[in-house]
Design an enzyme around this catalytic site. Structure first.
Site, PDB file in Angstrom:
ATOM      1  N   GLY A 129      54.080  37.387  18.920  1.00 21.55           N
ATOM      2  CA  GLY A 129      55.032  37.010  18.244  1.00 21.55           C
ATOM      3  C   GLY A 129      56.465  37.193  18.867  1.00 21.55           C
ATOM      4  N   GLN A 180      65.414  38.204  20.477  1.00 23.27           N
ATOM      5  CA  GLN A 180      64.799  38.557  21.895  1.00 23.27           C
ATOM      6  C   GLN A 180      65.322  37.483  22.739  1.00 23.27           C
ATOM      7  OE1 GLN A 180      60.640  39.208  20.363  1.00 23.27           O
ATOM      8  NE2 GLN A 180      60.831  40.777  21.884  1.00 23.27           N
ATOM      9  N   CYS A 221      55.495  45.079  23.207  1.00 24.93           N
ATOM     10  CA  CYS A 221      56.516  44.006  23.271  1.00 24.93           C
ATOM     11  C   CYS A 221      56.957  43.323  24.294  1.00 24.93           C
ATOM     12  CB  CYS A 221      57.952  44.920  22.423  1.00 24.93           C
ATOM     13  SG  CYS A 221      59.300  43.922  22.181  1.00 24.93           S
ATOM     14  N   LEU A 222      57.245  41.860  24.158  1.00 24.93           N
ATOM     15  CA  LEU A 222      57.948  41.291  25.200  1.00 24.93           C
ATOM     16  C   LEU A 222      58.954  41.840  25.849  1.00 24.93           C
ATOM     17  CD1 LEU A 222      56.584  37.874  24.087  1.00 24.93           C
ATOM     18  CD2 LEU A 222      55.507  39.158  25.556  1.00 24.93           C
ATOM     19  N   HIS A 225      56.757  44.179  13.106  1.00 26.59           N
ATOM     20  CA  HIS A 225      57.446  44.426  14.336  1.00 26.59           C
ATOM     21  C   HIS A 225      58.719  43.191  14.437  1.00 26.59           C
ATOM     22  CE1 HIS A 225      57.048  44.976  18.769  1.00 26.59           C
ATOM     23  NE2 HIS A 225      57.705  44.104  18.782  1.00 26.59           N
ATOM     24  N   GLU A 226      58.190  42.154  14.126  1.00 24.24           N
ATOM     25  CA  GLU A 226      59.295  41.098  14.504  1.00 24.24           C
ATOM     26  C   GLU A 226      60.465  41.110  13.496  1.00 24.24           C
ATOM     27  OE1 GLU A 226      59.223  39.454  17.033  1.00 24.24           O
ATOM     28  OE2 GLU A 226      56.821  39.986  17.404  1.00 24.24           O
ATOM     29  N   HIS A 251      62.829  43.606  14.915  1.00 19.72           N
ATOM     30  CA  HIS A 251      63.520  43.183  16.016  1.00 19.72           C
ATOM     31  C   HIS A 251      64.727  42.296  15.077  1.00 19.72           C
ATOM     32  CE1 HIS A 251      61.627  43.255  19.598  1.00 19.72           C
ATOM     33  NE2 HIS A 251      60.647  42.835  19.326  1.00 19.72           N
TER      34      HIS A 251
HETATM   35 NI    NI Z   1      58.699  43.124  20.360  1.00 23.07          NI
END
Ligand code: NI
Length: 179
Positions: A46, A51, A94-95, A136-137, A140
């Site tokens: 995701g 981000q 998380c990235l 989660h997204e 963000h």
């Molecule tokens: Ni994330």
């Protein structure tokens, strides 16, 4: 299409709230393609526009298993319209926080309202990994990371480790640049 740089914690743009998408333009479709390409390259399941430092409310995800066909999804202006009382605890990463993981408790099932790239409205019930990923997204897009869903003690430990890892990566990079 291009792979873009993913912002890393503690970049303050990760704490900013994204704005609603009002224009379903060609640029929006290109942004969605970049999000998908960047997510697959990472690799991740995701990625939210914030981000990449783009303060627009959209994210992409692909929760397919390795042995399944790819399932790229683009959700524009996503919102949780219903969440189950049943909660589930599961490890998240998380990235924007590479190498950091924590158990996070979230509703097990959610109904998400969203638009597609043409502006058409949808509602969809998600459970399992997709429910987890969508929540989660969406966080963000509201300037929240998974570490803001855990105890402050655990958050401090992860924040410290992530900052140290980032410093070391930057130091290594500057040493390579000098050579
Ligand atoms: Ni994330």
């Amino acid at each position: 299409m291009s792979v873009r740089d993913i912002l890393l914690f503690p970049d303050r743009r990760l704490r900013m709230k994204a704005r609603e998408v009002g224009e379903f333009s060609r640029e929006l479709a290109e942004l969605a393609e970049d999000l998908l390409e960047t997510m697959y390259a990472a690799p991740g399941i995701g990625l939210a526009a914030t981000q990449l430092g783009v303060m627009k409310r959209l994210f992409v995800m692909d929760c397919s298993q390795e042995d399944e066909a790819k399932n790229p999804r683009v959700l524009v202006n996503p919102r949780i319209v219903w969440a189950s009382e049943e909660k589930q605890e599961r490890e998240e990463g998380c990235l924007s926080l590479p190498g950091q993981f924590a158990e996070v408790t979230r509703p097990a099932t959610v109904v998400v309202g969203f638009q597609n790239l043409e502006g058409a409205d949808f509602e969809e019930q998600l459970d399992g990994l997709q429910a987890r990923c969508a929540q989660h997204e969406i966080d963000h897009l509201d300037g929240k990371l998974f570490i803001h869903r855990i105890s402050s003690l655990k958050r401090q430990i992860i924040a410290r480790k992530a900052k140290k890892a980032l410093r070391e990566a930057q130091q290594n990079k500057s040493e390579v640049d000098k050579e």
